[in-house]
Design an enzyme around this catalytic site. Structure first.
Site, mmCIF file in Angstrom:
data_model
loop_
_atom_site.group_PDB
_atom_site.id
_atom_site.type_symbol
_atom_site.label_atom_id
_atom_site.label_comp_id
_atom_site.label_asym_id
_atom_site.label_seq_id
_atom_site.Cartn_x
_atom_site.Cartn_y
_atom_site.Cartn_z
ATOM 1 N N CYS A 196 7.599 -1.039 -3.743
ATOM 2 C CA CYS A 196 6.278 -0.856 -4.347
ATOM 3 C C CYS A 196 6.405 -0.225 -5.752
ATOM 4 O O CYS A 196 6.922 -0.870 -6.640
ATOM 5 C CB CYS A 196 5.384 -0.048 -3.407
ATOM 6 N N HIS A 203 5.765 -3.269 1.629
ATOM 7 C CA HIS A 203 6.383 -2.143 2.331
ATOM 8 C C HIS A 203 7.137 -2.601 3.590
ATOM 9 O O HIS A 203 6.521 -2.740 4.651
ATOM 10 C CB HIS A 203 5.306 -1.116 2.715
ATOM 11 N N GLU A 230 9.003 -0.891 5.402
ATOM 12 C CA GLU A 230 9.113 0.216 6.361
ATOM 13 C C GLU A 230 7.905 0.330 7.286
ATOM 14 O O GLU A 230 7.936 1.057 8.273
ATOM 15 C CB GLU A 230 9.313 1.550 5.601
#
Ligand code: XMP
Length: 539
Positions: free
Chosen positions: A104, A193, A195
């Site tokens: 990001c 993202h 994660e």
């Protein structure tokens, strides 16, 4: 963001595992990136974004097996790269010979430094978005065999957009992001993202970065942590060193004590202080577990009177914390002196505590909303060396270690409990009567949750009591009684929390039991505020 000096000191003090480091630009998911990488088996640390280049270089050039940095991840951030005060690391990081993954804001920063065009807030994307990607090491295993690319849903949360990056191979794009993933040699950037669970196969993308691109080895499992830690404690304490440990019965101090006990047996003495602010049955539980079950040396100090006296007339929440913290330090100091011949003090500091206190030390006001009860002054005061065996672990990792050490389920599965104990849940002055109400009512709340199967589904549940009184009817007579507020929240790491939408029937049975069984209560209310703006504990 973590404090540089404490991390450098730590690095010099310990022989370290090879690792991947996440440079923290203040993004909401920075801790999550670290945890995901650890879950994938690679030791990962969160470092401040302005970590000196020389420090990183030292890590990158280190021998394998001595704390070598195998890869760097640049986290997200609430800032735009165009803001003059936005956090920026040295651009020379991109010239170090180490794989880098920007996520990001991290990706936007790489693009910005590499001469790309980062558009300001024109085509923001929030939520799930379809990513079209090309074959690359980062997306390896995501495509059907033989095909050149594929599509997955990814989680986006950004205002700025990388519009052009001439020096890179563009390996992914979405409707609004023409450069949603890119590669420049061993530097990768993703606008989304990986994660976050909402990104399909995000775990595989991180796995590819860690193992395929950085060449990491699996070096982070709970079993290996326990094995290595016990060895480490043995060698740090030596063959005749003695350790004391403040035991509260919470998961952190209990795990710390058990680990040290495994390493040095009864050269560890635990000190358990009953400050009168414990939960119902907690004293008996702790004594039984550690003295009788684990056969550990435990000094029990009954200091109920001293704490109650010290808290007399103190109404302000912060002032209460100070009184409790100070008294605890004094009592602990007295007991340590009585024991004599002690070399080390063990503390159950965990990773987020370390990062938070480093932030607080560096003057970050956001982290000082409540001064958490801490005993940071103790080691210096007592002239003892500090051992913090779980200070690299997140809470859920501590639980895994505790499980590995056969911690009884009562301690393993209990909700977090604040250092100042019930004083955090008694609004205004702490009196014996309010403590009784808070303790009994909290016990009922927990019991009802356990009975209905909700206990393990929520983060914390307790009762709160203050000074307001309301009218009730007792038999035929009107009577005044206190208001008890039930607080039940769900949360992941306590940074944010939401109240739990419990069934009305369950709330009703809690309310009935509290007014029937706890003398002096006339009304029961349910706290429906989220954090933020509220906090979890009322004071
Ligand atoms: P708040 O109330 O700040 O709480 O939303 C976040 C988490 O921290 C716990 N808590 C404390 N823990 N000492 C502690 O050791 C404290 O003074 C303290 N205050 C809050 C709280 O129970 C929640 O899990």
């Amino acid at each position: 963001m973590p404090d540089r000096n404490s991390i450098i000191e730590k690095r010099e003090a310990e022989k370290e595992k090879d690792k991947v480091v996440v440079l923290d630009f203040g993004g909401q998911y920075s801790h999550l990136i670290v945890r995901r990488c650890r879950e994938l088996g690679v030791y990962t640390e969160l470092l401040p974004y302005d970590m000196p280049l020389e420090e990183l270089k030292k890590g990158i050039e280190a021998e394998e097996g001595t704390g070598k940095i195998k890869g760097i991840i640049l986290s997200g951030s609430p800032f735009s790269v165009h803001e003059p005060n936005s956090p920026k690391c040295s651009s020379e990081i991109l010239d170090l010979n180490v794989p880098i993954l920007g996520i990001c804001y991290g990706a936007q920063l790489i693009a910005y430094v590499k001469g790309g065009v980062v558009g300001e807030g024109r085509k923001s994307e929030f939520g799930r978005t379809e990513l079209l990607f090309d074959d690359s090491d980062l997306f390896d295993g995501l495509t059907e065999r033989g095909s050149e690319g594929g599509r997955i849903n990814v989680w986006m949360s950004h205002g700025d957009v990388i519009e052009r990056l001439a020096s890179a191979d563009i390996i992914g794009y979405t409707m609004n992001s023409p450069v949603a993933a890119f590669r420049i040699s061993n530097i990768y950037g993703v606008q989304f993202h990986p994660e976050v669970h909402h990104t399909d196969k995000g775990e595989k993308i991180l796995w590819n970065f860690l193992y395929k691109i950085c060449g990491c080895e699996r070096n982070w499992t709970i079993e290996s942590f326990v094995r290595d830690k016990i060895k480490e404690i043995k060698s740090a304490v030596g063959s005749d060193g003695r350790v004391i440990c403040g035991l509260s019965g919470g998961i952190d101090s209990s795990t710390t004590a058990l680990l040290i006990n495994k390493a040095i047996g009864d050269r560890l003495t635990c000190i358990f202080v009953d400050n009168g602010l414990l939960r119902k049955g907690e004293k008996e539980e702790v004594i039984n577990t550690f003295r009788n079950n684990f056969k550990m040396r435990l000094v029990f100090v009954d200091a109920k009177e001293r704490f109650l006296k010290g808290l007399q007339g103190v109404k302000d929440a912060e002032a209460k914390r100070m009184v409790i913290g100070e008294l605890f330090i004094n009592i602990f100091e007295e007991e340590a002196k009585k024991l004599g011949n002690v070399d080390f003090l063990a503390q159950g500091t965990i990773y987020p505590d370390r990062i938070e206190s480093a932030r607080a030390r560096s003057g970050d006001v956001a982290s000082r909303i409540k001064s958490h009860h801490n005993v940071g002054a103790l080691p210096e005061k007592l002239g003892l060396k500090l051992i913090e065996p779980i200070n690299d672990l997140y809470k859920d990792e501590v639980r895994e270690v505790a499980k590995e050490l056969d911690m009884p389920s009562q301690i393993l599965n209990q909700h977090p409990f604040p250092g100042p104990g019930l004083a955090a849940r008694v609004i205004g002055e702490v009196t014996e009567d309010k403590l009784r109400i808070c303790r009994e009512a909290s016990y009922i709340v927990e019991e009802e949750l356990k009975r209905s199967g909700w206990y393990n589904k929520v983060w914390q549940a307790f009762a709160i009591v203050g000074d307001d009184v309301t009218t009730g009817v007792l038999g035929d007579a009107r009577s005044l009684g206190r208001i008890v507020t039930i607080r039940v929240v769900e949360s992941r790491e306590a940074m944010t929390a939401d109240f739990v939408k419990l069934p009305y029937e369950l709330l009703e049975s809690m309310s009935k039991r509290i007014t029937n069984e706890v003398k002096g209560v006339t009304w029961v209310t349910y706290a429906i505020s989220s954090k933020p703006p509220a906090t979890i504990e009322p004071c």
